[in-house]
Design an enzyme around this catalytic site. Structure first.
Site, PDB file in Angstrom:
ATOM      1  N   LYS A  21       1.587  10.089   5.278  1.00 51.38           N
ATOM      2  CA  LYS A  21       2.400   9.224   4.243  1.00 51.38           C
ATOM      3  C   LYS A  21       2.116   9.393   3.036  1.00 51.38           C
ATOM      4  O   LYS A  21       2.801   9.364   1.590  1.00 51.38           O
ATOM      5  CB  LYS A  21       2.378   7.338   4.782  1.00 51.38           C
ATOM      6  CG  LYS A  21       2.792   6.969   5.524  1.00 51.38           C
ATOM      7  CD  LYS A  21       3.070   5.950   6.038  1.00 51.38           C
ATOM      8  CE  LYS A  21       1.768   5.195   6.262  1.00 51.38           C
ATOM      9  NZ  LYS A  21       0.473   5.747   7.241  1.00 51.38           N
ATOM     10  N   ARG A  96       5.982  -3.097   5.980  1.00 51.05           N
ATOM     11  CA  ARG A  96       4.593  -2.545   7.075  1.00 51.05           C
ATOM     12  C   ARG A  96       5.075  -3.879   8.438  1.00 51.05           C
ATOM     13  O   ARG A  96       4.458  -3.634   9.253  1.00 51.05           O
ATOM     14  CB  ARG A  96       3.816  -3.264   7.194  1.00 51.05           C
ATOM     15  CG  ARG A  96       2.317  -1.853   7.142  1.00 51.05           C
ATOM     16  CD  ARG A  96       1.425  -2.383   6.739  1.00 51.05           C
ATOM     17  NE  ARG A  96      -0.202  -0.993   7.076  1.00 51.05           N
ATOM     18  CZ  ARG A  96      -0.285  -0.507   6.148  1.00 51.05           C
ATOM     19  NH1 ARG A  96       0.196  -0.277   4.999  1.00 51.05           N
ATOM     20  NH2 ARG A  96      -1.651   0.584   6.640  1.00 51.05           N
ATOM     21  N   ARG A 135     -11.114  11.742   6.206  1.00 48.87           N
ATOM     22  CA  ARG A 135     -10.388  11.284   5.299  1.00 48.87           C
ATOM     23  C   ARG A 135     -11.128  11.166   3.773  1.00 48.87           C
ATOM     24  O   ARG A 135     -11.969  10.616   4.570  1.00 48.87           O
ATOM     25  CB  ARG A 135      -9.013  10.599   5.725  1.00 48.87           C
ATOM     26  CG  ARG A 135      -8.391   9.853   3.540  1.00 48.87           C
ATOM     27  CD  ARG A 135      -7.133   9.128   4.632  1.00 48.87           C
ATOM     28  NE  ARG A 135      -7.324   7.787   4.710  1.00 48.87           N
ATOM     29  CZ  ARG A 135      -6.964   6.770   5.045  1.00 48.87           C
ATOM     30  NH1 ARG A 135      -5.361   7.743   4.245  1.00 48.87           N
ATOM     31  NH2 ARG A 135      -6.764   6.068   5.705  1.00 48.87           N
ATOM     32  N   ARG A 169     -13.236   6.010   2.735  1.00 50.20           N
ATOM     33  CA  ARG A 169     -12.561   4.677   3.390  1.00 50.20           C
ATOM     34  C   ARG A 169     -13.715   4.166   3.843  1.00 50.20           C
ATOM     35  O   ARG A 169     -14.134   4.543   5.006  1.00 50.20           O
ATOM     36  CB  ARG A 169     -11.379   4.267   3.354  1.00 50.20           C
ATOM     37  CG  ARG A 169     -10.761   4.423   1.574  1.00 50.20           C
ATOM     38  CD  ARG A 169      -8.860   4.597   2.472  1.00 50.20           C
ATOM     39  NE  ARG A 169      -8.512   3.749   3.073  1.00 50.20           N
ATOM     40  CZ  ARG A 169      -7.438   3.798   3.043  1.00 50.20           C
ATOM     41  NH1 ARG A 169      -6.482   4.680   2.912  1.00 50.20           N
ATOM     42  NH2 ARG A 169      -7.324   2.572   3.878  1.00 50.20           N
ATOM     43  N   ARG A 180      -6.794  -0.671  13.368  1.00 49.00           N
ATOM     44  CA  ARG A 180      -5.498  -0.629  12.074  1.00 49.00           C
ATOM     45  C   ARG A 180      -4.152  -0.016  13.483  1.00 49.00           C
ATOM     46  O   ARG A 180      -2.965  -0.608  13.522  1.00 49.00           O
ATOM     47  CB  ARG A 180      -5.489   0.865  11.421  1.00 49.00           C
ATOM     48  CG  ARG A 180      -6.548  -0.458  10.262  1.00 49.00           C
ATOM     49  CD  ARG A 180      -7.309   0.462   9.544  1.00 49.00           C
ATOM     50  NE  ARG A 180      -6.683   1.466   8.608  1.00 49.00           N
ATOM     51  CZ  ARG A 180      -6.786   2.118   7.872  1.00 49.00           C
ATOM     52  NH1 ARG A 180      -8.086   3.377   8.477  1.00 49.00           N
ATOM     53  NH2 ARG A 180      -6.156   3.040   7.408  1.00 49.00           N
TER      54      ARG A 180
HETATM   55  P1  ADP Z   1      -1.917   7.474   5.361  1.00 48.58           P
HETATM   56  O1  ADP Z   1      -1.358   7.660   3.918  1.00 48.58           O
HETATM   57  O2  ADP Z   1      -0.194   7.953   6.698  1.00 48.58           O
HETATM   58  O3  ADP Z   1      -2.291   6.724   5.767  1.00 48.58           O
HETATM   59  P2  ADP Z   1      -3.079  10.230   4.383  1.00 48.58           P
HETATM   60  O4  ADP Z   1      -2.087  11.345   3.779  1.00 48.58           O
HETATM   61  O5  ADP Z   1      -3.688   9.379   3.445  1.00 48.58           O
HETATM   62  O6  ADP Z   1      -2.556   9.449   5.652  1.00 48.58           O
HETATM   63  O7  ADP Z   1      -4.219  11.940   5.336  1.00 48.58           O
HETATM   64  C1  ADP Z   1      -4.577  11.511   6.210  1.00 48.58           C
HETATM   65  C2  ADP Z   1      -5.544  12.439   6.278  1.00 48.58           C
HETATM   66  O8  ADP Z   1      -4.948  13.344   6.396  1.00 48.58           O
HETATM   67  C3  ADP Z   1      -6.167  13.022   4.796  1.00 48.58           C
HETATM   68  O9  ADP Z   1      -7.645  13.448   4.726  1.00 48.58           O
HETATM   69  C4  ADP Z   1      -5.302  13.884   4.283  1.00 48.58           C
HETATM   70  O10 ADP Z   1      -6.260  15.301   3.847  1.00 48.58           O
HETATM   71  C5  ADP Z   1      -5.382  14.655   6.062  1.00 48.58           C
HETATM   72  N1  ADP Z   1      -3.684  15.049   6.169  1.00 48.58           N
HETATM   73  C6  ADP Z   1      -2.618  14.135   6.028  1.00 48.58           C
HETATM   74  N2  ADP Z   1      -1.587  14.953   6.288  1.00 48.58           N
HETATM   75  C7  ADP Z   1      -2.356  16.307   6.755  1.00 48.58           C
HETATM   76  C8  ADP Z   1      -1.468  17.376   7.931  1.00 48.58           C
HETATM   77  N3  ADP Z   1      -0.170  17.787   7.341  1.00 48.58           N
HETATM   78  N4  ADP Z   1      -1.910  17.885   8.541  1.00 48.58           N
HETATM   79  C9  ADP Z   1      -3.158  18.465   8.277  1.00 48.58           C
HETATM   80  N5  ADP Z   1      -4.052  17.284   8.043  1.00 48.58           N
HETATM   81  C10 ADP Z   1      -3.390  16.147   7.161  1.00 48.58           C
HETATM   82  P1  AMP Z   2      -3.850   1.917   3.912  1.00 44.63           P
HETATM   83  O1  AMP Z   2      -4.091   2.032   2.619  1.00 44.63           O
HETATM   84  O2  AMP Z   2      -1.246   1.565   3.233  1.00 44.63           O
HETATM   85  O3  AMP Z   2      -3.852   2.467   5.413  1.00 44.63           O
HETATM   86  O4  AMP Z   2      -3.897  -0.183   3.365  1.00 44.63           O
HETATM   87  C1  AMP Z   2      -5.221  -0.151   3.919  1.00 44.63           C
HETATM   88  C2  AMP Z   2      -4.964  -1.634   3.923  1.00 44.63           C
HETATM   89  O5  AMP Z   2      -4.079  -2.375   3.043  1.00 44.63           O
HETATM   90  C3  AMP Z   2      -4.763  -2.076   5.341  1.00 44.63           C
HETATM   91  O6  AMP Z   2      -5.254  -1.479   6.464  1.00 44.63           O
HETATM   92  C4  AMP Z   2      -4.325  -3.420   5.341  1.00 44.63           C
HETATM   93  O7  AMP Z   2      -4.950  -3.937   5.319  1.00 44.63           O
HETATM   94  C5  AMP Z   2      -3.922  -3.692   3.451  1.00 44.63           C
HETATM   95  N1  AMP Z   2      -2.562  -3.128   3.257  1.00 44.63           N
HETATM   96  C6  AMP Z   2      -1.455  -1.907   3.130  1.00 44.63           C
HETATM   97  N2  AMP Z   2      -0.392  -2.708   2.833  1.00 44.63           N
HETATM   98  C7  AMP Z   2      -0.033  -3.880   3.650  1.00 44.63           C
HETATM   99  C8  AMP Z   2       0.819  -4.129   3.442  1.00 44.63           C
HETATM  100  N3  AMP Z   2       2.137  -3.672   3.377  1.00 44.63           N
HETATM  101  N4  AMP Z   2       0.938  -5.701   3.903  1.00 44.63           N
HETATM  102  C9  AMP Z   2       0.008  -6.039   4.807  1.00 44.63           C
HETATM  103  N5  AMP Z   2      -1.336  -5.665   4.953  1.00 44.63           N
HETATM  104  C10 AMP Z   2      -1.118  -4.266   4.224  1.00 44.63           C
END
Ligand code: ADP
Ligand code: AMP
Length: 225
Positions: A21, A96, A135, A169, A180
Protein backbone atom coordinates in the site's frame (compact mmCIF):
# COMPACT_ATOMS: atom_id res chain seq x y z
CA UNK A 1 -0.54 11.73 -15.91
CA UNK A 2 -3.51 14.10 -16.00
CA UNK A 3 -4.55 15.68 -12.72
CA UNK A 4 -7.56 17.49 -14.14
CA UNK A 5 -10.24 15.62 -12.28
CA UNK A 6 -13.57 17.38 -11.89
CA UNK A 7 -14.03 16.13 -8.35
CA UNK A 8 -11.33 15.82 -5.65
CA UNK A 9 -9.72 12.40 -5.72
CA UNK A 10 -9.91 10.54 -2.44
CA UNK A 11 -8.41 7.10 -2.90
CA UNK A 12 -8.22 4.46 -0.18
CA UNK A 13 -5.49 1.81 -0.51
CA UNK A 14 -6.63 -1.52 0.89
CA UNK A 15 -4.70 -4.72 1.52
CA UNK A 16 -2.94 -6.71 4.23
CA UNK A 17 0.13 -5.35 6.03
CA UNK A 18 3.00 -5.70 3.57
CA UNK A 19 0.74 -5.86 0.48
CA UNK A 20 2.45 -2.76 -0.93
CA UNK A 21 0.00 0.00 0.00
CA UNK A 22 2.65 2.53 1.03
CA UNK A 23 4.89 1.76 -1.94
CA UNK A 24 2.04 2.16 -4.41
CA UNK A 25 0.48 5.16 -2.65
CA UNK A 26 3.74 7.09 -2.84
CA UNK A 27 4.13 6.45 -6.59
CA UNK A 28 0.50 7.36 -7.25
CA UNK A 29 0.84 10.59 -5.28
CA UNK A 30 3.94 11.56 -7.26
CA UNK A 31 1.96 11.07 -10.48
CA UNK A 32 -1.19 12.83 -9.29
CA UNK A 33 0.35 15.67 -7.27
CA UNK A 34 -1.85 14.97 -4.24
CA UNK A 35 -0.59 14.06 -0.75
CA UNK A 36 -0.18 10.61 0.74
CA UNK A 37 -1.93 10.33 4.08
CA UNK A 38 -0.55 7.35 5.98
CA UNK A 39 -1.90 6.89 9.51
CA UNK A 40 1.05 4.62 10.36
CA UNK A 41 3.56 7.28 9.22
CA UNK A 42 1.77 9.96 11.29
CA UNK A 43 1.88 7.73 14.38
CA UNK A 44 5.58 6.97 13.80
CA UNK A 45 6.35 10.69 13.33
CA UNK A 46 4.60 11.42 16.63
CA UNK A 47 6.54 8.65 18.30
CA UNK A 48 9.82 10.01 16.97
CA UNK A 49 8.90 13.40 18.48
CA UNK A 50 7.75 11.74 21.73
CA UNK A 51 4.35 13.47 21.63
CA UNK A 52 1.56 12.20 23.93
CA UNK A 53 -0.21 10.82 20.82
CA UNK A 54 2.94 8.95 19.76
CA UNK A 55 3.49 7.50 23.23
CA UNK A 56 -0.13 6.35 23.41
CA UNK A 57 -0.02 4.82 19.92
CA UNK A 58 3.19 2.94 20.72
CA UNK A 59 1.43 0.75 23.29
CA UNK A 60 -0.75 -0.64 20.49
CA UNK A 61 1.75 -0.58 17.63
CA UNK A 62 4.30 -2.63 19.57
CA UNK A 63 1.76 -5.44 19.89
CA UNK A 64 0.50 -5.17 16.32
CA UNK A 65 -2.90 -4.06 17.65
CA UNK A 66 -4.99 -1.17 16.32
CA UNK A 67 -4.82 2.24 17.99
CA UNK A 68 -8.34 3.08 19.29
CA UNK A 69 -10.76 4.48 16.72
CA UNK A 70 -11.47 7.86 18.38
CA UNK A 71 -7.77 8.81 18.52
CA UNK A 72 -7.08 7.59 15.00
CA UNK A 73 -10.15 9.17 13.44
CA UNK A 74 -9.46 12.60 14.99
CA UNK A 75 -5.85 12.49 13.84
CA UNK A 76 -6.64 11.57 10.23
CA UNK A 77 -9.59 13.98 9.93
CA UNK A 78 -7.33 16.82 11.11
CA UNK A 79 -4.84 15.86 8.43
CA UNK A 80 -7.48 15.69 5.67
CA UNK A 81 -8.74 19.16 6.66
CA UNK A 82 -5.35 20.69 5.74
CA UNK A 83 -5.37 22.86 2.59
CA UNK A 84 -3.01 20.53 0.67
CA UNK A 85 -5.76 17.85 0.68
CA UNK A 86 -8.24 20.12 -1.12
CA UNK A 87 -7.74 18.28 -4.44
CA UNK A 88 -7.79 14.88 -2.73
CA UNK A 89 -5.38 12.42 -1.11
CA UNK A 90 -4.27 8.82 -1.25
CA UNK A 91 -5.00 7.22 2.11
CA UNK A 92 -2.78 4.36 3.15
CA UNK A 93 -3.46 2.35 6.31
CA UNK A 94 -6.72 4.21 7.01
CA UNK A 95 -9.51 3.24 7.37
CA UNK A 96 -8.86 -0.06 9.14
CA UNK A 97 -12.24 -0.57 10.84
CA UNK A 98 -15.85 -0.10 9.76
CA UNK A 99 -16.16 2.78 12.27
CA UNK A 100 -13.18 4.54 10.63
CA UNK A 101 -14.66 4.01 7.15
CA UNK A 102 -18.00 5.44 8.29
CA UNK A 103 -16.26 8.46 9.90
CA UNK A 104 -14.32 9.11 6.70
CA UNK A 105 -17.49 8.94 4.61
CA UNK A 106 -19.31 11.29 6.98
CA UNK A 107 -16.47 13.86 6.95
CA UNK A 108 -16.27 13.77 3.14
CA UNK A 109 -20.05 13.92 2.78
CA UNK A 110 -20.08 17.16 4.78
CA UNK A 111 -17.96 18.64 1.98
CA UNK A 112 -20.09 16.96 -0.73
CA UNK A 113 -17.22 14.57 -1.43
CA UNK A 114 -16.75 10.79 -1.38
CA UNK A 115 -14.17 8.05 -1.71
CA UNK A 116 -13.75 7.62 -5.48
CA UNK A 117 -11.62 4.45 -5.60
CA UNK A 118 -10.60 1.70 -3.17
CA UNK A 119 -7.97 -0.55 -4.79
CA UNK A 120 -7.37 -3.72 -2.81
CA UNK A 121 -3.89 -5.17 -3.33
CA UNK A 122 -4.28 -8.94 -3.29
CA UNK A 123 -1.15 -10.75 -2.08
CA UNK A 124 -0.81 -14.19 -0.46
CA UNK A 125 -0.02 -14.46 3.26
CA UNK A 126 3.28 -16.15 2.42
CA UNK A 127 4.31 -13.23 0.18
CA UNK A 128 3.39 -10.55 2.74
CA UNK A 129 5.37 -12.38 5.45
CA UNK A 130 8.43 -12.39 3.13
CA UNK A 131 7.89 -8.74 2.23
CA UNK A 132 7.69 -7.61 5.85
CA UNK A 133 10.70 -9.73 6.83
CA UNK A 134 12.90 -7.83 4.34
CA UNK A 135 11.27 -4.38 4.52
CA UNK A 136 13.54 -1.44 5.26
CA UNK A 137 12.34 2.15 5.70
CA UNK A 138 14.21 5.44 5.42
CA UNK A 139 14.36 7.11 8.83
CA UNK A 140 14.38 10.50 7.16
CA UNK A 141 11.85 10.43 4.26
CA UNK A 142 9.99 7.14 4.93
CA UNK A 143 10.82 5.74 1.47
CA UNK A 144 10.25 1.98 1.35
CA UNK A 145 12.79 -0.64 0.32
CA UNK A 146 13.12 -4.40 0.40
CA UNK A 147 16.46 -6.14 0.90
CA UNK A 148 15.75 -8.55 -1.98
CA UNK A 149 12.80 -7.25 -4.04
CA UNK A 150 13.46 -3.50 -4.05
CA UNK A 151 16.96 -2.78 -2.70
CA UNK A 152 18.55 0.68 -2.84
CA UNK A 153 20.66 1.15 -5.97
CA UNK A 154 23.72 2.35 -4.04
CA UNK A 155 24.77 1.80 -0.42
CA UNK A 156 22.48 -0.98 0.97
CA UNK A 157 22.15 0.86 4.30
CA UNK A 158 21.18 4.29 2.87
CA UNK A 159 18.16 5.78 1.08
CA UNK A 160 18.68 6.45 -2.64
CA UNK A 161 16.56 9.57 -2.52
CA UNK A 162 17.88 11.44 0.52
CA UNK A 163 20.80 9.44 1.92
CA UNK A 164 18.89 8.76 5.17
CA UNK A 165 19.59 5.67 7.26
CA UNK A 166 17.47 2.60 6.50
CA UNK A 167 15.95 0.76 9.47
CA UNK A 168 13.79 -2.25 10.19
CA UNK A 169 10.44 -1.45 11.81
CA UNK A 170 10.11 -2.95 15.30
CA UNK A 171 6.65 -4.33 14.40
CA UNK A 172 8.06 -6.23 11.41
CA UNK A 173 9.35 -9.02 13.69
CA UNK A 174 7.68 -12.39 12.86
CA UNK A 175 5.55 -12.62 16.03
CA UNK A 176 4.08 -9.10 15.70
CA UNK A 177 3.52 -9.71 11.98
CA UNK A 178 1.40 -12.77 12.82
CA UNK A 179 -0.77 -10.65 15.10
CA UNK A 180 -1.04 -7.84 12.53
CA UNK A 181 -2.29 -10.34 9.95
CA UNK A 182 -4.82 -11.73 12.45
CA UNK A 183 -6.03 -8.19 13.22
CA UNK A 184 -6.23 -7.44 9.49
CA UNK A 185 -8.49 -10.41 8.73
CA UNK A 186 -10.68 -9.78 11.75
CA UNK A 187 -11.09 -5.99 11.67
CA UNK A 188 -9.99 -4.62 8.30
CA UNK A 189 -10.85 -7.26 5.67
CA UNK A 190 -14.63 -6.58 6.13
CA UNK A 191 -13.97 -3.16 4.55
CA UNK A 192 -13.48 -4.92 1.21
CA UNK A 193 -17.20 -5.73 1.29
CA UNK A 194 -17.98 -2.20 2.45
CA UNK A 195 -16.24 -0.57 -0.52
CA UNK A 196 -17.65 -3.17 -2.91
CA UNK A 197 -21.13 -2.19 -1.73
CA UNK A 198 -20.22 1.46 -2.37
CA UNK A 199 -19.23 0.61 -5.96
CA UNK A 200 -15.60 1.81 -5.63
CA UNK A 201 -13.68 -1.43 -4.98
CA UNK A 202 -10.95 -2.33 -7.49
CA UNK A 203 -9.20 -5.67 -6.87
CA UNK A 204 -5.60 -5.58 -8.11
CA UNK A 205 -3.18 -8.53 -8.23
CA UNK A 206 -0.44 -7.21 -5.94
CA UNK A 207 1.81 -10.22 -6.49
CA UNK A 208 3.53 -8.66 -9.51
CA UNK A 209 6.46 -6.24 -9.89
CA UNK A 210 5.93 -2.78 -8.37
CA UNK A 211 5.77 -0.96 -11.76
CA UNK A 212 3.20 -3.42 -13.16
CA UNK A 213 0.91 -2.97 -10.15
CA UNK A 214 1.36 0.81 -10.43
CA UNK A 215 0.37 0.78 -14.11
CA UNK A 216 -2.92 -0.97 -13.23
CA UNK A 217 -3.60 1.59 -10.49
CA UNK A 218 -2.94 4.52 -12.82
CA UNK A 219 -5.29 3.02 -15.41
CA UNK A 220 -8.00 2.67 -12.76
CA UNK A 221 -7.50 6.31 -11.72
CA UNK A 222 -7.46 7.53 -15.33
CA UNK A 223 -10.84 5.85 -15.85
CA UNK A 224 -12.29 8.18 -13.20
CA UNK A 225 -11.46 11.38 -15.12
P1 ADP B 1 2.21 -1.86 3.22
O1 ADP B 1 2.23 -0.35 3.16
O2 ADP B 1 1.00 -2.47 2.56
O3 ADP B 1 2.45 -2.40 4.61
P2 ADP B 1 4.79 -1.64 1.85
O4 ADP B 1 4.50 -0.73 0.71
O5 ADP B 1 5.53 -1.11 3.01
O6 ADP B 1 3.43 -2.39 2.34
O7 ADP B 1 5.57 -2.89 1.24
C1 ADP B 1 6.06 -3.94 2.09
C2 ADP B 1 7.42 -4.42 1.58
O8 ADP B 1 7.25 -5.10 0.34
C3 ADP B 1 8.43 -3.30 1.32
O9 ADP B 1 9.70 -3.77 1.72
C4 ADP B 1 8.37 -3.08 -0.19
O10 ADP B 1 9.61 -2.63 -0.71
C5 ADP B 1 8.03 -4.48 -0.70
N1 ADP B 1 7.15 -4.46 -1.87
C6 ADP B 1 6.12 -3.61 -2.13
N2 ADP B 1 5.52 -3.91 -3.30
C7 ADP B 1 6.18 -5.00 -3.78
C8 ADP B 1 6.02 -5.82 -4.97
N3 ADP B 1 5.07 -5.56 -5.88
N4 ADP B 1 6.87 -6.86 -5.13
C9 ADP B 1 7.82 -7.11 -4.20
N5 ADP B 1 8.03 -6.41 -3.09
C10 ADP B 1 7.22 -5.37 -2.87
P1 AMP C 1 1.14 0.68 9.18
O1 AMP C 1 2.28 1.63 9.03
O2 AMP C 1 -0.05 1.04 8.32
O3 AMP C 1 1.56 -0.77 8.98
O4 AMP C 1 0.63 0.82 10.69
C1 AMP C 1 1.49 0.50 11.78
C2 AMP C 1 0.68 0.41 13.06
O5 AMP C 1 0.09 1.71 13.36
C3 AMP C 1 -0.51 -0.56 13.04
O6 AMP C 1 -0.14 -1.90 13.31
C4 AMP C 1 -1.41 0.05 14.14
O7 AMP C 1 -0.91 -0.25 15.43
C5 AMP C 1 -1.21 1.55 13.92
N1 AMP C 1 -2.20 2.08 12.95
C6 AMP C 1 -1.93 2.62 11.72
N2 AMP C 1 -3.07 2.99 11.11
C7 AMP C 1 -4.08 2.68 11.95
C8 AMP C 1 -5.49 2.79 11.87
N3 AMP C 1 -6.10 3.28 10.77
N4 AMP C 1 -6.23 2.37 12.93
C9 AMP C 1 -5.64 1.87 14.03
N5 AMP C 1 -4.32 1.71 14.16
C10 AMP C 1 -3.53 2.10 13.13
Amino acid sequence: MTTSFKEPLFIVMMGAPGAGKGTQARLLCEALGIPQVSSGDIFRENLKNQTPLGLLARQYMDKGALVPDDVTINMVMDRLAQPDCAAGAVLDGFPRTLAQAAALDAALRERDLRVRLAPVLEVSDEAVINRLAGRRVCRNCQAMYHLEFNPPAGDPTRCDKCGGELYRRADDDPETVRNRLFVYYKQTAPLVGYYFAHGVLKPVDGDRPIEVVQADLRAAVAALA
